[in-house]
Design a protein around this motif. Structure first.
Motif, PDB file in Angstrom:
ATOM      1  N   LEU A  50      50.427  37.456  55.729  1.00  0.00           N
ATOM      2  CA  LEU A  50      51.745  37.199  55.005  1.00  0.00           C
ATOM      3  C   LEU A  50      52.515  38.210  55.276  1.00  0.00           C
ATOM      4  O   LEU A  50      53.795  38.957  55.329  1.00  0.00           O
ATOM      5  N   ALA A  51      52.361  39.327  54.175  1.00  0.00           N
ATOM      6  CA  ALA A  51      53.158  40.383  53.922  1.00  0.00           C
ATOM      7  C   ALA A  51      52.441  41.313  54.874  1.00  0.00           C
ATOM      8  O   ALA A  51      53.678  41.891  54.680  1.00  0.00           O
ATOM      9  N   ARG A  52      51.665  41.085  55.921  1.00  0.00           N
ATOM     10  CA  ARG A  52      51.629  42.703  57.053  1.00  0.00           C
ATOM     11  C   ARG A  52      52.534  42.831  57.643  1.00  0.00           C
ATOM     12  O   ARG A  52      53.015  43.887  58.142  1.00  0.00           O
ATOM     13  N   PRO A  53      53.371  41.544  58.205  1.00  0.00           N
ATOM     14  CA  PRO A  53      54.879  42.369  59.028  1.00  0.00           C
ATOM     15  C   PRO A  53      55.364  43.228  58.142  1.00  0.00           C
ATOM     16  O   PRO A  53      56.346  44.132  58.984  1.00  0.00           O
ATOM     17  N   PHE A  54      55.974  43.141  56.708  1.00  0.00           N
ATOM     18  CA  PHE A  54      56.210  43.906  55.833  1.00  0.00           C
ATOM     19  C   PHE A  54      56.221  45.363  56.099  1.00  0.00           C
ATOM     20  O   PHE A  54      57.188  46.339  56.561  1.00  0.00           O
ATOM     21  N   GLY A  55      55.013  45.977  55.915  1.00  0.00           N
ATOM     22  CA  GLY A  55      54.491  46.261  55.785  1.00  0.00           C
ATOM     23  C   GLY A  55      53.210  46.902  54.722  1.00  0.00           C
ATOM     24  O   GLY A  55      53.897  47.084  53.600  1.00  0.00           O
ATOM     25  N   ILE A  56      52.274  46.890  54.195  1.00  0.00           N
ATOM     26  CA  ILE A  56      51.765  47.040  53.492  1.00  0.00           C
ATOM     27  C   ILE A  56      51.293  48.602  53.373  1.00  0.00           C
ATOM     28  O   ILE A  56      50.893  49.138  54.134  1.00  0.00           O
ATOM     29  N   ILE A  57      51.756  48.970  52.679  1.00  0.00           N
ATOM     30  CA  ILE A  57      51.782  50.971  51.799  1.00  0.00           C
ATOM     31  C   ILE A  57      50.188  51.350  50.772  1.00  0.00           C
ATOM     32  O   ILE A  57      50.100  51.586  51.720  1.00  0.00           O
ATOM     33  N   GLU A  58      49.643  50.402  50.994  1.00  0.00           N
ATOM     34  CA  GLU A  58      48.726  50.469  49.574  1.00  0.00           C
ATOM     35  C   GLU A  58      48.182  49.139  48.876  1.00  0.00           C
ATOM     36  O   GLU A  58      48.704  48.615  48.841  1.00  0.00           O
ATOM     37  N   THR A  59      47.110  49.333  48.807  1.00  0.00           N
ATOM     38  CA  THR A  59      46.224  48.439  47.335  1.00  0.00           C
ATOM     39  C   THR A  59      45.376  48.966  47.349  1.00  0.00           C
ATOM     40  O   THR A  59      45.036  49.657  47.409  1.00  0.00           O
ATOM     41  N   ALA A  60      44.901  48.407  45.952  1.00  0.00           N
ATOM     42  CA  ALA A  60      43.847  48.194  44.996  1.00  0.00           C
ATOM     43  C   ALA A  60      43.210  47.163  45.074  1.00  0.00           C
ATOM     44  O   ALA A  60      44.312  46.087  44.595  1.00  0.00           O
ATOM     45  N   ARG A  61      41.923  46.861  44.768  1.00  0.00           N
ATOM     46  CA  ARG A  61      41.375  45.414  44.442  1.00  0.00           C
ATOM     47  C   ARG A  61      40.554  46.107  43.248  1.00  0.00           C
ATOM     48  O   ARG A  61      39.440  46.359  43.679  1.00  0.00           O
ATOM     49  N   THR A  62      40.364  44.630  42.619  1.00  0.00           N
ATOM     50  CA  THR A  62      38.881  44.504  41.853  1.00  0.00           C
ATOM     51  C   THR A  62      37.719  44.667  42.565  1.00  0.00           C
ATOM     52  O   THR A  62      37.888  43.547  43.887  1.00  0.00           O
ATOM     53  N   GLY A  63      36.648  44.316  41.801  1.00  0.00           N
ATOM     54  CA  GLY A  63      35.399  43.685  42.296  1.00  0.00           C
ATOM     55  C   GLY A  63      35.747  41.711  42.324  1.00  0.00           C
ATOM     56  O   GLY A  63      36.727  41.088  41.052  1.00  0.00           O
ATOM     57  N   ILE A  64      35.052  40.962  42.122  1.00  0.00           N
ATOM     58  CA  ILE A  64      35.611  39.535  41.603  1.00  0.00           C
ATOM     59  C   ILE A  64      34.274  39.122  40.846  1.00  0.00           C
ATOM     60  O   ILE A  64      33.232  39.706  40.217  1.00  0.00           O
ATOM     61  N   ALA A  65      35.445  38.528  39.853  1.00  0.00           N
ATOM     62  CA  ALA A  65      34.760  37.899  39.285  1.00  0.00           C
ATOM     63  C   ALA A  65      33.888  36.446  38.749  1.00  0.00           C
ATOM     64  O   ALA A  65      35.121  35.710  39.793  1.00  0.00           O
ATOM     65  N   ALA A  66      33.316  35.939  38.440  1.00  0.00           N
ATOM     66  CA  ALA A  66      32.563  34.142  38.568  1.00  0.00           C
ATOM     67  C   ALA A  66      31.590  33.854  37.181  1.00  0.00           C
ATOM     68  O   ALA A  66      31.161  35.223  37.664  1.00  0.00           O
ATOM     69  N   LEU A  67      31.974  32.511  37.327  1.00  0.00           N
ATOM     70  CA  LEU A  67      30.986  32.091  35.870  1.00  0.00           C
ATOM     71  C   LEU A  67      30.889  30.774  36.577  1.00  0.00           C
ATOM     72  O   LEU A  67      31.968  29.684  37.463  1.00  0.00           O
ATOM     73  N   GLN A  68      29.001  30.281  36.688  1.00  0.00           N
ATOM     74  CA  GLN A  68      29.016  28.906  37.198  1.00  0.00           C
ATOM     75  C   GLN A  68      29.907  28.040  36.156  1.00  0.00           C
ATOM     76  O   GLN A  68      29.935  28.105  34.991  1.00  0.00           O
ATOM     77  N   ARG A  69      30.122  27.371  36.816  1.00  0.00           N
ATOM     78  CA  ARG A  69      31.006  26.014  35.980  1.00  0.00           C
ATOM     79  C   ARG A  69      29.569  24.865  34.994  1.00  0.00           C
ATOM     80  O   ARG A  69      28.332  25.184  35.024  1.00  0.00           O
ATOM     81  N   SER A  70      29.980  24.571  34.034  1.00  0.00           N
ATOM     82  CA  SER A  70      28.717  23.521  33.449  1.00  0.00           C
ATOM     83  C   SER A  70      28.732  22.542  33.966  1.00  0.00           C
ATOM     84  O   SER A  70      29.562  21.708  34.734  1.00  0.00           O
ATOM     85  N   ARG A  71      27.312  22.102  34.134  1.00  0.00           N
ATOM     86  CA  ARG A  71      27.355  20.695  34.786  1.00  0.00           C
ATOM     87  C   ARG A  71      27.798  19.650  33.541  1.00  0.00           C
ATOM     88  O   ARG A  71      27.535  18.777  34.825  1.00  0.00           O
ATOM     89  N   SER A  72      28.317  19.521  32.720  1.00  0.00           N
ATOM     90  CA  SER A  72      28.612  18.386  32.154  1.00  0.00           C
ATOM     91  C   SER A  72      29.921  17.949  32.786  1.00  0.00           C
ATOM     92  O   SER A  72      30.769  18.263  33.458  1.00  0.00           O
TER      93      SER A  72
END
Length: 162
Positions: free
Chosen positions: A140-162
């Motif tokens: 949705l942002a691409r039509p405006f013109g994305i100049i630059e991006t910077a991204r982190t890696g994914i952070a994840a935690l398993q949900r508790s089973r209870s």
């Protein structure tokens, strides 16, 4: 059939462990899609979260190889359906008019993003979301013109089973 995998690797917090893990992936001709590393609640350990694509057999193989490493404490493949996982991305987006600025602000609000550094010719949006939500925002942002991006890696935690 290739699948997306989230791997959570608890390692001893020692110099060189990141190199060892990435070298293992490289030596097995396995690509890392994203990686994030940080010290855990116990400063003696760090958690690496790595996402990758591969068939089930190759994913199992890399998990076994990671588990055999000396400085590895625990390796788990996280089930994305029973986990919370997010990634942070910064977008610098071109602004052509005041109307563009309002539309980008509205788009950022829709996706729970935060606007930073709004200038006459560009605006920066911070978004913390799942990779699918990030891709949707980016489309949705691409039509405006994305100049630059910077991204982190994914952070994840398993949900508790209870």
């Amino acid at each position: 059939m290739n699948m997306w995998a989230i791997l959570s690797i608890l390692v001893e917090n020692k110099p060189g462990i990141l190199f060892q893990v990435t070298h293992l992936f490289r030596s097995r001709n396995f690509n890392i899609d994203s990686i994030s590393v940080g010290v855990t609640e116990d400063p003696e350990f760090s958690r690496m979260t790595i996402t990758t694509y591969g068939d089930e057999k190759r994913i199992r193989q890399i998990v076994k190889q990671l588990d055999k490493m000396i400085d590895t404490v625990e390796v788990r493949q996280i089930d994305e359906h029973h986990a919370v996982f997010r990634e942070l991305i910064l977008f610098k987006i071109k602004v052509g008019s005041a109307d563009d600025s309002m539309k980008i602000n509205s788009l950022a609000n829709t996706y729970g993003g935060k606007v930073h550094d709004a200038k006459k010719d560009s605006i920066m949006v911070e978004l913390t979301a799942t990779p699918d939500q990030i891709r949707a925002f980016e489309e949705l942002a691409r039509p405006f013109g994305i100049i630059e991006t910077a991204r982190t890696g994914i952070a994840a935690l398993q949900r508790s089973r209870s």
